[in-house]
Design a protein around this motif. Sequence first.
Motif, PDB file in Angstrom:
ATOM      1  N   TYR A 380      42.236  41.079  38.905  1.00 60.18           N
ATOM      2  CA  TYR A 380      41.857  40.933  40.314  1.00 60.18           C
ATOM      3  C   TYR A 380      42.246  42.187  41.091  1.00 60.18           C
ATOM      4  CZ  TYR A 380      40.562  36.153  39.482  1.00 60.18           C
ATOM      5  OH  TYR A 380      39.911  35.048  39.021  1.00 60.18           O
ATOM      6  N   CYS A 382      43.969  43.376  43.490  1.00 61.19           N
ATOM      7  CA  CYS A 382      45.068  43.182  44.438  1.00 61.19           C
ATOM      8  C   CYS A 382      46.359  43.607  43.753  1.00 61.19           C
ATOM      9  CB  CYS A 382      45.145  41.709  44.878  1.00 61.19           C
ATOM     10  SG  CYS A 382      45.363  40.544  43.523  1.00 61.19           S
ATOM     11  N   ASP A 387      47.794  36.821  46.194  1.00 61.74           N
ATOM     12  CA  ASP A 387      46.529  37.020  46.917  1.00 61.74           C
ATOM     13  C   ASP A 387      45.403  36.174  46.313  1.00 61.74           C
ATOM     14  OD1 ASP A 387      47.908  38.870  48.357  1.00 61.74           O
ATOM     15  OD2 ASP A 387      46.632  40.580  47.839  1.00 61.74           O
ATOM     16  N   TYR A 390      45.471  32.779  47.791  1.00 61.94           N
ATOM     17  CA  TYR A 390      45.437  32.973  49.248  1.00 61.94           C
ATOM     18  C   TYR A 390      44.003  33.146  49.759  1.00 61.94           C
ATOM     19  CZ  TYR A 390      46.209  35.784  53.543  1.00 61.94           C
ATOM     20  OH  TYR A 390      46.192  36.321  54.808  1.00 61.94           O
ATOM     21  N   TYR A 391      43.197  33.894  49.020  1.00 58.85           N
ATOM     22  CA  TYR A 391      41.800  34.087  49.450  1.00 58.85           C
ATOM     23  C   TYR A 391      40.894  32.937  49.009  1.00 58.85           C
ATOM     24  CZ  TYR A 391      43.067  38.683  51.135  1.00 58.85           C
ATOM     25  OH  TYR A 391      43.647  39.722  51.839  1.00 58.85           O
ATOM     26  N   GLN A 392      41.478  31.921  48.432  1.00 62.01           N
ATOM     27  CA  GLN A 392      40.796  30.660  48.133  1.00 62.01           C
ATOM     28  C   GLN A 392      39.493  30.841  47.362  1.00 62.01           C
ATOM     29  OE1 GLN A 392      40.987  28.565  52.058  1.00 62.01           O
ATOM     30  NE2 GLN A 392      42.528  27.333  50.965  1.00 62.01           N
ATOM     31  N   LYS A 394      37.522  33.443  47.208  1.00 59.66           N
ATOM     32  CA  LYS A 394      36.551  34.413  47.719  1.00 59.66           C
ATOM     33  C   LYS A 394      36.715  35.752  46.992  1.00 59.66           C
ATOM     34  CE  LYS A 394      33.220  35.405  50.533  1.00 59.66           C
ATOM     35  NZ  LYS A 394      31.913  34.805  50.284  1.00 59.66           N
ATOM     36  N   MET A 395      37.953  36.075  46.605  1.00 57.66           N
ATOM     37  CA  MET A 395      38.169  37.297  45.825  1.00 57.66           C
ATOM     38  C   MET A 395      37.896  36.989  44.351  1.00 57.66           C
ATOM     39  SD  MET A 395      41.499  39.791  45.616  1.00 57.66           S
ATOM     40  CE  MET A 395      42.571  38.583  44.881  1.00 57.66           C
ATOM     41  N   LYS A 396      36.926  37.666  43.800  1.00 62.05           N
ATOM     42  CA  LYS A 396      36.540  37.448  42.399  1.00 62.05           C
ATOM     43  C   LYS A 396      37.172  38.531  41.520  1.00 62.05           C
ATOM     44  CE  LYS A 396      33.954  33.980  43.410  1.00 62.05           C
ATOM     45  NZ  LYS A 396      34.604  32.674  43.275  1.00 62.05           N
TER      46      LYS A 396
END
Length: 408
Positions: A380, A382, A387, A390-392, A394-396
């Motif tokens: 990821y 990050c 994170d 945290y971004y639920q 949305k971050m792929k």
Amino acid sequence: MQLIGPFIQILPLTDMPIRGPLGERHLRIMEHGGLLVAAGRVVDVGGYQDMKAQYPDAELHFIDTPQVLLPGFIDCHTHICFSGTRSRDYSMRIEGQSYLDIARAGGGIWSSVTQTRAASQEELAALVVQRANRHLQEGVTTIEVKSGYGLNAAQELKMLRAIRDAGVHTKASLVSTCLAAHLVPKDFEGDEKAYLEWIIADLLPQVQQERLSNRVDIFIEQTAFSPAAAMPFLEAAASLGFDLTVHADQFTAGSAQLAVAVHARSADHLEASDDAAIRALGGADTVAVVLPGASLGLGMQYAPARRLLDAGAILAIASDWNPGSAPMGDLLMQAAVLSAAEKLSAAEVLAGLTIRAAHALGLEDRGVLRYGWFADMQSYPCADYRDILYYQGKMKPQHVWKEGILVK
Ligand code: NIG
Ligand code: FE
């Protein structure tokens, strides 16, 4: 040999207890790590600079932006072999009709049976490949896929053959499950008992002969099969050598204990599980698989994931991706939303998407980054693993590897 890294953090997820609650200390985060891969397997995980010195001949796959590395996710419950859509059911539910009422009125699973029966084996295989590849791009490297929209010999075999064929054309690993016991088909002459006996006597031997699956599932519910009929069916399937899994306690409590009694690998759904079910799963080897995507799709309560973990259960999280109750199919988003609602720690969520999900499928070669296990992984973009939830969803993942091969 290939040395991949450096990663700001690696979460190998090894040495986590298989059952019960988990916290940050179980993650054993490795900073500035690297991972050595050969022949699709993990060879070593350690400090990047040390490994560079230790393996001077390794080819370098240099990661030049901050990333966090995890094992690939394992989605241990899907129905991605289907044709058509059920958006009409969905809008009827939004207007107030219940899933069970729509099923009784001829919509529901039967509508997907009609649409899936009309597709050819090739068309179905192409649809499975498309969905599996979407999952793979989102970090899901192993996917269980059920039949269950065929409901007669030719159509169930067509589905299982389509899943087999799809497995050749996607890099994701597919694990197939025979769910002929999804519903008593409207065109079967006989009652639920006769239908289940037909599956045991006729269908499962053909499934075995073609080596199409070694897993059997059944939907125990008011509109599907009764616990009384399910018990002898599951025992007979086990004596043929099949691994068992059960759609349990989705709307009505009582079937999770049955899954435990027949030593099923997993009891899945559990939205309606009561204290007795939670106690039974808390002490069992049967994995409690919760399916937040079905709760989101049906607009109903989540399974009691927190209480299951606190009771000592082996908790896995799967997508249930299907046209009826869980059309979204975004496993990470669903797990993150469940985590917020049910107060699940990152360690509990990540274990539920990896090693505990592997346990539900009886796989002991993936789900953690350990010597000799498959190099199925995702990274990821990050610098802190927190994170990711945290971004639920949305971050792929930026990169995905299947057996050491970069697929994204
Ligand atoms: O897991 N509950 C039963 N089977 C699926 C739904 C299948 C469908 O509605 O098409 C499930 O939710
Ligand atoms: Fe399901």
